[in-house]
Design a protein around this motif. Structure first.
Motif, mmCIF file in Angstrom:
data_model
loop_
_atom_site.group_PDB
_atom_site.id
_atom_site.type_symbol
_atom_site.label_atom_id
_atom_site.label_comp_id
_atom_site.label_asym_id
_atom_site.label_seq_id
_atom_site.Cartn_x
_atom_site.Cartn_y
_atom_site.Cartn_z
ATOM 1 N N ILE A 67 1.131 -1.055 -0.012
ATOM 2 C CA ILE A 67 0.056 0.298 0.072
ATOM 3 C C ILE A 67 1.215 1.174 0.094
ATOM 4 N N HIS A 68 2.032 1.473 0.826
ATOM 5 C CA HIS A 68 2.881 2.844 0.715
ATOM 6 C C HIS A 68 3.573 2.267 -0.861
ATOM 7 N N PHE A 69 4.215 0.924 -1.150
ATOM 8 C CA PHE A 69 4.609 1.105 -2.223
ATOM 9 C C PHE A 69 3.606 2.011 -3.849
ATOM 10 N N VAL A 70 2.675 1.761 -3.089
ATOM 11 C CA VAL A 70 1.602 2.002 -4.238
ATOM 12 C C VAL A 70 1.011 3.833 -4.404
ATOM 13 N N MET A 71 0.636 3.815 -2.924
ATOM 14 C CA MET A 71 0.567 5.453 -2.242
ATOM 15 C C MET A 71 1.748 6.141 -3.104
ATOM 16 N N TYR A 72 2.863 6.070 -2.384
ATOM 17 C CA TYR A 72 3.649 6.895 -3.026
ATOM 18 C C TYR A 72 4.063 6.632 -4.436
ATOM 19 N N PHE A 73 3.970 5.604 -5.713
ATOM 20 C CA PHE A 73 4.013 5.150 -6.944
ATOM 21 C C PHE A 73 3.030 6.336 -7.287
ATOM 22 N N THR A 74 2.101 6.130 -6.487
ATOM 23 C CA THR A 74 0.700 7.043 -7.094
ATOM 24 C C THR A 74 1.379 9.224 -6.995
ATOM 25 N N LEU A 75 1.711 9.236 -5.710
ATOM 26 C CA LEU A 75 2.300 10.957 -5.608
ATOM 27 C C LEU A 75 3.085 11.288 -6.503
ATOM 28 N N CYS A 76 3.878 10.657 -7.056
ATOM 29 C CA CYS A 76 5.728 10.788 -7.456
ATOM 30 C C CYS A 76 4.719 10.802 -9.113
ATOM 31 N N ALA A 77 4.017 10.063 -9.665
ATOM 32 C CA ALA A 77 3.805 10.253 -11.144
ATOM 33 C C ALA A 77 2.483 11.254 -11.038
ATOM 34 N N ALA A 78 1.727 11.835 -9.828
ATOM 35 C CA ALA A 78 0.802 13.062 -10.037
ATOM 36 C C ALA A 78 2.200 14.311 -10.060
ATOM 37 N N PHE A 79 2.882 14.536 -9.078
ATOM 38 C CA PHE A 79 3.392 14.610 -9.465
ATOM 39 C C PHE A 79 4.137 15.853 -10.606
ATOM 40 N N ILE A 80 5.101 13.705 -11.484
ATOM 41 C CA ILE A 80 5.513 14.186 -12.221
ATOM 42 C C ILE A 80 4.477 14.323 -13.484
ATOM 43 N N PHE A 81 3.431 14.162 -14.200
ATOM 44 C CA PHE A 81 2.298 14.719 -14.643
ATOM 45 C C PHE A 81 2.071 15.834 -14.575
ATOM 46 N N ASP A 82 1.495 15.813 -13.444
ATOM 47 C CA ASP A 82 0.960 17.550 -13.559
ATOM 48 C C ASP A 82 2.124 18.810 -13.713
ATOM 49 N N TYR A 83 3.719 18.484 -13.065
ATOM 50 C CA TYR A 83 4.628 18.785 -13.768
ATOM 51 C C TYR A 83 4.265 19.474 -15.784
ATOM 52 N N ALA A 84 4.238 17.667 -16.326
ATOM 53 C CA ALA A 84 4.446 18.066 -17.479
ATOM 54 C C ALA A 84 3.498 18.699 -18.400
ATOM 55 N N LYS A 85 2.054 18.025 -17.927
ATOM 56 C CA LYS A 85 1.145 19.170 -18.512
ATOM 57 C C LYS A 85 1.230 20.769 -18.045
ATOM 58 N N MET A 86 1.877 21.078 -17.184
ATOM 59 C CA MET A 86 2.233 22.706 -17.033
ATOM 60 C C MET A 86 3.386 22.730 -17.789
ATOM 61 N N ARG A 87 4.571 22.048 -18.518
ATOM 62 C CA ARG A 87 5.501 22.768 -19.590
ATOM 63 C C ARG A 87 4.458 22.205 -21.021
ATOM 64 N N MET A 88 3.789 21.900 -21.390
ATOM 65 C CA MET A 88 3.044 21.536 -22.569
ATOM 66 C C MET A 88 3.077 22.797 -23.471
ATOM 67 N N PRO A 89 3.456 22.489 -24.583
ATOM 68 C CA PRO A 89 3.239 21.158 -25.125
ATOM 69 C C PRO A 89 5.530 20.984 -25.556
ATOM 70 N N HIS A 90 5.855 21.483 -24.387
ATOM 71 C CA HIS A 90 7.505 21.059 -24.171
ATOM 72 C C HIS A 90 8.157 20.510 -23.337
ATOM 73 N N HIS A 91 8.885 19.513 -23.509
ATOM 74 C CA HIS A 91 9.105 18.861 -23.098
ATOM 75 C C HIS A 91 10.040 19.393 -21.322
ATOM 76 N N THR A 92 9.426 17.890 -20.648
ATOM 77 C CA THR A 92 10.492 17.621 -18.846
ATOM 78 C C THR A 92 11.044 17.673 -18.802
ATOM 79 N N LYS A 93 12.581 18.350 -18.078
ATOM 80 C CA LYS A 93 13.561 18.407 -17.078
ATOM 81 C C LYS A 93 13.397 16.866 -16.617
ATOM 82 N N PHE A 94 14.456 16.471 -16.928
ATOM 83 C CA PHE A 94 15.571 15.344 -15.576
ATOM 84 C C PHE A 94 15.512 15.579 -13.892
ATOM 85 N N SER A 95 15.893 16.772 -14.412
ATOM 86 C CA SER A 95 16.402 17.627 -12.447
ATOM 87 C C SER A 95 14.855 17.968 -11.637
ATOM 88 N N SER A 96 14.072 18.897 -12.889
ATOM 89 C CA SER A 96 12.659 19.023 -12.307
ATOM 90 C C SER A 96 11.679 17.139 -11.253
#
Length: 155
Positions: free
Chosen positions: A49-78
């Motif tokens: 459950i912990h693994f799934v929760m933090y997988f989901t949280l990190c994915a949400a952060f990264i996809f929200d960041y990618a959505k903010m950057r659209m249509p540009h690519h995201t940075k690995f450092s971010s």
């Protein structure tokens, strides 16, 4: 997939991440979230459950960041910074569990499961999911962007 992409684009930035943060905070600091203590789980289910929760949280952060950057690519450092943020959220919640709840304790194995979940999200997104995400999302941004340029040239 295009319908899902349109629906996701319509959600205001960071709302998905915030909702997931609220759910994880509740599940971490409530003594018996969702009456989970009455459910018989297999040994180690808590770590899954912990693994799934933090997988989901990190994915949400990264996809929200990618959505903010659209249509540009995201940075690995971010993306790595958002992965670190997910780790820090887990660490802080473990510390708060030990100090604010009656029945919850600090557990290094929970932190390990959280970290593995967040890092797994980063790796899977970078290697596979970001390509699918961008393929679905970029046309929603590019069309509007091109339309905007065409309308200016017609003025």
């Amino acid at each position: 997939m295009n319908t899902i992409a349109k629906a996701y684009k319509a959600i205001p930035l960071w709302v998905v991440s915030i909702i997931i943060m609220i759910i994880i905070t509740y599940c971490s600091l409530d003594d018996n979230p969702l009456d989970i203590n009455s459910v018989k789980l297999f040994k180690g289910a808590d770590k899954v459950i912990h693994f799934v929760m933090y997988f989901t949280l990190c994915a949400a952060f990264i996809f929200d960041y990618a959505k903010m950057r659209m249509p540009h690519h995201t940075k690995f450092s971010s993306e790595a910074a958002f992965t670190t943020l997910a780790f820090l959220v887990g660490l802080i919640l473990e510390i708060l569990q030990a100090n604010l709840t009656e029945t919850r304790t600090f557990d290094i194995y929970d932190i390990t499961a959280n970290t593995l979940g967040a890092v797994s999200a980063l790796v899977i997104i970078k290697l596979w999911l970001m390509h699918i995400f961008r393929k679905a999302m970029v046309p929603l941004y590019v069309r509007r962007h091109h339309h905007h340029h065409h309308s200016k040239s017609n003025d």
